[in-house]
Write a protein that holds these residues in place. Structure first.
Motif, PDB file in Angstrom:
ATOM      1  N   PRO A 271       7.701  20.899 -34.365  1.00 46.74           N
ATOM      2  CA  PRO A 271       6.784  19.698 -34.485  1.00 46.74           C
ATOM      3  C   PRO A 271       6.513  19.388 -36.110  1.00 46.74           C
ATOM      4  CG  PRO A 271       5.807  22.137 -34.260  1.00 46.74           C
ATOM      5  CD  PRO A 271       7.231  22.100 -33.940  1.00 46.74           C
ATOM      6  N   ARG A 272       6.353  17.895 -35.934  1.00 41.74           N
ATOM      7  CA  ARG A 272       6.200  17.333 -37.490  1.00 41.74           C
ATOM      8  C   ARG A 272       4.572  16.837 -37.352  1.00 41.74           C
ATOM      9  NH1 ARG A 272      11.143  18.422 -37.309  1.00 41.74           N
ATOM     10  NH2 ARG A 272      12.846  17.110 -38.473  1.00 41.74           N
ATOM     11  N   VAL A 273       4.237  16.411 -38.829  1.00 40.35           N
ATOM     12  CA  VAL A 273       3.044  15.712 -38.982  1.00 40.35           C
ATOM     13  C   VAL A 273       3.452  14.356 -39.708  1.00 40.35           C
ATOM     14  CG1 VAL A 273       1.892  18.065 -39.218  1.00 40.35           C
ATOM     15  CG2 VAL A 273       2.931  16.748 -41.351  1.00 40.35           C
ATOM     16  N   LYS A 274       2.359  13.621 -39.689  1.00 38.35           N
ATOM     17  CA  LYS A 274       2.398  12.193 -40.336  1.00 38.35           C
ATOM     18  C   LYS A 274       2.064  12.395 -41.631  1.00 38.35           C
ATOM     19  CE  LYS A 274       0.624   7.500 -40.051  1.00 38.35           C
ATOM     20  NZ  LYS A 274      -0.195   6.412 -39.344  1.00 38.35           N
ATOM     21  N   ALA A 275       3.230  11.931 -42.551  1.00 38.34           N
ATOM     22  CA  ALA A 275       3.248  12.340 -43.933  1.00 38.34           C
ATOM     23  C   ALA A 275       3.002  10.964 -44.580  1.00 38.34           C
ATOM     24  CB  ALA A 275       4.245  13.075 -44.507  1.00 38.34           C
ATOM     25  N   THR A 276       2.282  10.906 -45.644  1.00 38.57           N
ATOM     26  CA  THR A 276       1.803   9.699 -46.552  1.00 38.57           C
ATOM     27  C   THR A 276       2.071  10.207 -47.812  1.00 38.57           C
ATOM     28  OG1 THR A 276      -0.452  10.041 -46.487  1.00 38.57           O
ATOM     29  CG2 THR A 276       0.495   8.609 -44.864  1.00 38.57           C
ATOM     30  N   LYS A 277       2.369   9.303 -48.765  1.00 39.10           N
ATOM     31  CA  LYS A 277       2.445   9.386 -50.176  1.00 39.10           C
ATOM     32  C   LYS A 277       1.157   9.652 -50.878  1.00 39.10           C
ATOM     33  CE  LYS A 277       4.393   7.413 -54.601  1.00 39.10           C
ATOM     34  NZ  LYS A 277       4.990   6.222 -55.075  1.00 39.10           N
ATOM     35  N   THR A 278       1.145  10.700 -51.714  1.00 41.11           N
ATOM     36  CA  THR A 278      -0.013  10.761 -52.431  1.00 41.11           C
ATOM     37  C   THR A 278      -0.362   9.733 -53.468  1.00 41.11           C
ATOM     38  OG1 THR A 278       0.217  13.171 -52.160  1.00 41.11           O
ATOM     39  CG2 THR A 278      -1.508  12.272 -53.931  1.00 41.11           C
ATOM     40  N   SER A 279      -1.404   8.865 -53.097  1.00 44.07           N
ATOM     41  CA  SER A 279      -1.574   8.106 -54.401  1.00 44.07           C
ATOM     42  C   SER A 279      -2.106   8.418 -55.830  1.00 44.07           C
ATOM     43  CB  SER A 279      -2.697   6.888 -53.748  1.00 44.07           C
ATOM     44  OG  SER A 279      -4.019   7.568 -53.793  1.00 44.07           O
ATOM     45  N   GLY A 280      -1.912   7.621 -56.583  1.00 45.00           N
ATOM     46  CA  GLY A 280      -2.137   7.983 -57.922  1.00 45.00           C
ATOM     47  C   GLY A 280      -3.399   8.410 -58.026  1.00 45.00           C
ATOM     48  N   ARG A 281      -4.434   7.926 -57.262  1.00 47.11           N
ATOM     49  CA  ARG A 281      -5.782   8.131 -57.563  1.00 47.11           C
ATOM     50  C   ARG A 281      -6.282   9.409 -57.014  1.00 47.11           C
ATOM     51  NH1 ARG A 281      -4.961   2.804 -56.854  1.00 47.11           N
ATOM     52  NH2 ARG A 281      -5.750   1.302 -58.262  1.00 47.11           N
ATOM     53  N   GLU A 282      -5.337   9.934 -55.832  1.00 49.89           N
ATOM     54  CA  GLU A 282      -5.610  11.270 -55.327  1.00 49.89           C
ATOM     55  C   GLU A 282      -4.909  12.576 -56.150  1.00 49.89           C
ATOM     56  OE1 GLU A 282      -4.379  10.155 -51.537  1.00 49.89           O
ATOM     57  OE2 GLU A 282      -6.019  10.016 -50.977  1.00 49.89           O
ATOM     58  N   ALA A 283      -4.091  12.084 -57.011  1.00 49.05           N
ATOM     59  CA  ALA A 283      -3.265  13.315 -57.630  1.00 49.05           C
ATOM     60  C   ALA A 283      -4.107  13.719 -58.956  1.00 49.05           C
ATOM     61  CB  ALA A 283      -1.917  12.508 -57.988  1.00 49.05           C
ATOM     62  N   ASN A 284      -3.755  15.059 -59.366  1.00 46.18           N
ATOM     63  CA  ASN A 284      -3.965  15.754 -60.450  1.00 46.18           C
ATOM     64  C   ASN A 284      -5.299  15.895 -60.608  1.00 46.18           C
ATOM     65  OD1 ASN A 284      -0.964  15.891 -61.154  1.00 46.18           O
ATOM     66  ND2 ASN A 284      -1.163  13.710 -61.695  1.00 46.18           N
ATOM     67  N   ILE A 285      -6.291  16.076 -59.668  1.00 39.10           N
ATOM     68  CA  ILE A 285      -7.717  16.096 -59.631  1.00 39.10           C
ATOM     69  C   ILE A 285      -8.238  17.688 -59.448  1.00 39.10           C
ATOM     70  CG2 ILE A 285      -9.903  15.571 -58.559  1.00 39.10           C
ATOM     71  CD1 ILE A 285      -8.678  13.003 -57.465  1.00 39.10           C
ATOM     72  N   LYS A 286      -8.804  18.045 -60.484  1.00 36.13           N
ATOM     73  CA  LYS A 286      -9.315  19.287 -60.741  1.00 36.13           C
ATOM     74  C   LYS A 286     -10.891  19.306 -60.660  1.00 36.13           C
ATOM     75  CE  LYS A 286      -9.180  23.140 -63.732  1.00 36.13           C
ATOM     76  NZ  LYS A 286      -8.543  23.766 -64.984  1.00 36.13           N
ATOM     77  N   GLN A 287     -11.590  20.359 -60.238  1.00 36.74           N
ATOM     78  CA  GLN A 287     -13.008  20.430 -60.126  1.00 36.74           C
ATOM     79  C   GLN A 287     -13.388  21.392 -61.248  1.00 36.74           C
ATOM     80  OE1 GLN A 287     -15.243  21.757 -56.706  1.00 36.74           O
ATOM     81  NE2 GLN A 287     -17.077  20.559 -57.477  1.00 36.74           N
ATOM     82  N   MET A 288     -14.036  20.933 -62.493  1.00 34.05           N
ATOM     83  CA  MET A 288     -14.557  21.864 -63.480  1.00 34.05           C
ATOM     84  C   MET A 288     -15.703  22.961 -63.025  1.00 34.05           C
ATOM     85  SD  MET A 288     -12.331  20.722 -65.630  1.00 34.05           S
ATOM     86  CE  MET A 288     -12.998  21.647 -67.291  1.00 34.05           C
ATOM     87  N   LYS A 289     -15.842  23.787 -63.906  1.00 38.43           N
ATOM     88  CA  LYS A 289     -17.168  24.575 -63.301  1.00 38.43           C
ATOM     89  C   LYS A 289     -18.290  24.313 -63.451  1.00 38.43           C
ATOM     90  CE  LYS A 289     -14.851  28.927 -65.913  1.00 38.43           C
ATOM     91  NZ  LYS A 289     -14.916  29.753 -67.100  1.00 38.43           N
ATOM     92  N   ASP A 290     -18.668  23.011 -63.954  1.00 40.76           N
ATOM     93  CA  ASP A 290     -19.852  22.325 -63.703  1.00 40.76           C
ATOM     94  C   ASP A 290     -19.881  21.443 -62.742  1.00 40.76           C
ATOM     95  OD1 ASP A 290     -18.221  20.238 -64.653  1.00 40.76           O
ATOM     96  OD2 ASP A 290     -19.197  19.873 -66.386  1.00 40.76           O
TER      97      ASP A 290
END
Length: 758
Positions: A271-290
């Protein structure tokens, strides 16, 4: 028989021979030592391969004492675990202390270092090593696989071994080993998670499930749900996870189904899944302690949402400031090493080579003689012997590592500054480029550093660019070339030692002696992390001290800053700093060495607010043709102005350099009056305003505290540099004379009080 266990792989194993009561009792001795479990895993390994068990109730028996004695003997060499002797004996001392505190008594002394193991312990291990459990030896080998790049990974199959048996795992590992050779990138995570899932659901999916087409398909559908549920729990990037899934099941098909090891599922595909490229706006996002969301790519965490242009200017200034802090640290470390090399070489010139064949060498052990010996014998010089004899005679109290520092032997982490500066100046260089860089090829010919005429290149490979474009030639400037020369000088003794040993690692450019003067190896790229700082407070204090002259950050604030410093973040920040000066996405791709331009690239580094800021403000100034006219003629305008702060200077520049000019002067002939946009910006400039701008630029370039320069100062300095460049590239001699006037009347001192943050 040797049993090699990579210490990085020990965490994958379960305890089978140490009872939970025993583990609890032993861990109580070191309640705050998170590394103690690794020590216990070594003891678990020894128990498993020798067929013994250790229980807390039998801790005071002679059998327990004999077991620990044999364990001591096994740690004398790297037969059990392939790690440095100092680390092995550190683990061993903790185990002995824990066992004695738990009630074990021995009539032999605990070892304190290599070659000091009690003969009794050595004899116990000798008798046990002759009849090891070969199945357990295979179990603890960690199932290594080699990738096309030569990288070795260990698969985590211990749970699968326990649930499905050694025959199943042996075949599983064999097939993975064969097919991993086709892959340059490490794909072990998918396999490891699959092994965890299958072993955890052994009753639902026994070995027979892999021979049944329907059951195999159901297994992978269930695994798919688990795989993406884990992504939700661990807050992983969903688009990337979908791409990894498709790659993983393709590997499984090629490895097990096409090879007829497993059954063929309905339709011939898993079984496969529908894969899409991660847009630049969605990449490298991190939630800080605050709770704030930041773009986690640069040294400086970039908030996803910025309120106004002032906030953006402060951010851009902070990005450049943080970059200056790191590069300043790297340059300072390299300069310190240059001085240390000069001192060592001078001492060597004044000293004489010690005849190490003499039994008594204490009378010759001056530092200058040791330096002369190292210069002559290189890494074959008996440095540990020098330290031992000298300390016995109270000549000096060096440790092996401190003497290695005096001799400029590149221990772990020493070459990080060199790597950082190379990446900062040439962001086309990646961390993999650094770690895989060969100075010599298989025939022993120089290939990593080459000279073509008067130009010097660093030649390496970036394999993900494909076979045709993989080779990268990085042109070195004078500073980068000097960095490479220092690396070559530092690593030359280690390289020659490895070459004579027949060790292929001599070909690598970056070599290290480990934590002390150990067997040379390829230099690792260190990471400053919370755990490493907690385990090694002295190491943390030393790194902090090195940065104190580069930044005002202290204690936890400095820790947070250092945790963001990696080769990847330095590379990204270097490219963004250049992008700030010349905000072209195409140039950003060129800086990073990308073979093609991706319009979405800039979005993965900076949020939309910053990119829109460039489009609406900077791009108009930086990327359009400038038509410059002189509007002011007061010869003493700049000299008569005394600026108290940046706001006063900014007002002066706006009034005298970047004010609008009348429509008549823009287009006296009326040629363009009917055109709405001719792609030009008209700027009114006076010689005095240019003098202020040039003075500002010079003052910032020579600032004693570059990290504290205000965003407004940086902004006007960049506009001034571009204006000067535009004038000098044109043909208007009058305007060029204004630039010459400005350069002749530079007064950077007048700017010193205004360029810093208030």
């Amino acid at each position: 028989m040797s049993v090699i266990v990579n210490s990085r792989w020990l965490q994958a194993y379960e305890f089978r021979n140490l009872s939970q009561e025993t583990i609890t009792a032993l861990c109580a001795t070191f309640p705050n030592d998170q590394n103690f479990l690794t020590s216990l895993k070594l003891l678990e390994c020894y128990c498993d391969i020798t067929g013994q068990r250790l229980s807390s109730s039998a801790m005071d028996t002679s059998c327990a004492a004999e077991l620990i004695a044999g364990f001591c003997g096994s740690m004398e060499s790297d037969g059990i675990v392939g790690i440095a002797a100092g680390t092995r004996f550190a683990h061993l001392r903790k185990i002995i202390a824990a066992c004695r505190n738990a009630g074990m008594s021995t009539d032999w002394e605990a070892p304190v270092g290599p070659n000091t193991v009690n003969p009794y312990c050595r004899s116990i291990w000798s008798s046990h090593s002759a009849c090891l459990d070969l199945l357990a030896v295979e179990y603890w080998s960690a199932w290594p696989v080699v990738h096309r790049s030569g990288e070795v990974s260990g698969l985590r199959l211990s749970n699968l071994w326990n649930s499905h048996g050694h025959k199943f795992v042996r075949q599983f590992h064999k097939q993975c080993s064969i097919h991993m050779l086709k892959y340059a990138k490490n794909g072990k995570n998918f396999i490891n998670e699959f092994a965890v899932f299958v072993s955890s659901n052994a009753e639902l999916f026994p070995i027979d499930s892999f021979r049944d087409p329907i059951q195999l398909y159901i297994l992978f559908k269930s695994y798919r749900k688990y795989y993406f549920d884990q992504a939700t729990v661990r807050k992983l990037n969903k688009p990337a996870r979908r791409r990894e899934w498709n790659k993983g099941v393709l590997f499984m098909e090629e490895t097990f189904i096409h090879g007829r090891i497993w059954a063929t599922p309905p339709g011939g595909r898993l079984p496969r899944v529908k894969a899409t490229k991660t847009s630049g706006r969605e990449a490298n996002i991190k939630q800080m302690k605050d709770g704030a969301l930041v773009r986690h790519k640069l040294i400086t965490p970039v908030p996803l949402h910025l309120k106004d242009n002032d906030a953006i200017e402060r951010l851009l200034s902070q990005v450049e400031s943080d970059f200056c802090v790191v590069t300043g640290w790297a340059r300072a470390r390299i300069a310190e090493m240059e001085l240390a090399i000069d001192v060592r070489n001078q001492l060597a010139m004044d000293g004489q080579t010690i005849d190490c064949s003499e039994r008594k060498i204490g009378k010759h052990l001056s530092l200058k003689n040791i330096c002369a010996t190292y210069k002559d014998l290189g890494y074959n010089a008996p440095i540990q012997r020098f330290v031992k004899v000298a300390n016995q005679r109270d000549l000096y109290k060096y440790s092996v590592s401190s003497l290695g520092k005096k001799l400029c032997i590149p221990s772990a982490g020493v070459l990080f500054a060199h790597q950082v500066l190379l990446v900062a100046k040439h962001p086309v260089i990646t961390s993999r480029f650094i770690s895989e860089l060969d100075l010599y090829d298989e025939r022993g010919d120089l290939k990593g550093v080459v000279t073509d005429g008067e130009v010097r290149y660093l030649v390496g490979y970036k394999r993900r660019r494909g076979q045709v474009l993989a080779e990268q030639r990085v042109m070195l400037d004078q500073e980068s070339s000097h960095v490479i020369d220092q690396v070559l000088e530092l690593t030359s003794p280690l390289r020659e030692f490895l070459r004579l040993q027949g060790d292929e690692n001599y070909r690598k450019l970056f070599l290290s002696s480990g934590l002390a003067v150990a067997y040379p190896k390829v230099a690792c790229i260190p990471l400053w992390t919370k755990s490493s700082f907690e385990k090694h407070p002295y190491y943390r204090a030393n790194i902090h001290f090195q940065f104190h002259q580069q930044t005002d950050l202290r204690d936890q604030d400095l820790d947070s800053f250092l945790f963001e410093v990696t080769l990847n973040s330095v590379r990204a920040t270097s490219a963004v700093v250049e992008f700030i000066k010349n905000p072209s996405p195409a140039n950003l791709a060129d800086s990073l060495g990308h073979e093609s331009y991706d319009p979405d690239l800039a979005s993965s580094y900076l949020p939309d607010e910053v990119l829109d800021y460039f489009k609406s403000r900077h791009v108009r100034v930086f990327q359009r043709w400038l038509v410059v006219h002189a509007m002011k003629d007061s010869a003493m305008l700049f000299q008569a102005t005394s600026f108290q702060n940046m706001d006063e200077l900014e007002e002066f520049i706006r009034n005298n350099a970047y004010g609008d000019i009348t429509g008549y002067l823009k287009d006296p002939e009326g040629v363009f009056s009917k055109k709405e946009d001719i792609g030009k910006i008209y700027i009114a400039v006076s010689p005095q305003a240019l003098t202020a701008l040039v003075s500002l630029c010079v003052c910032i370039r020579t600032a004693e505290r570059p990290q504290e320069v205000s965003p407004k100062a940086h902004y006007w300095s960049r506009l001034g540099e571009l204006t000067i460049k535009e004038i000098m590239s044109g043909y208007d001699e009058l305007l060029k004379s204004y630039v010459l006037y400005a350069e002749a009347n530079v007064d950077s001192g007048a700017m010193e009080s205004v360029i810093y943050e208030n």
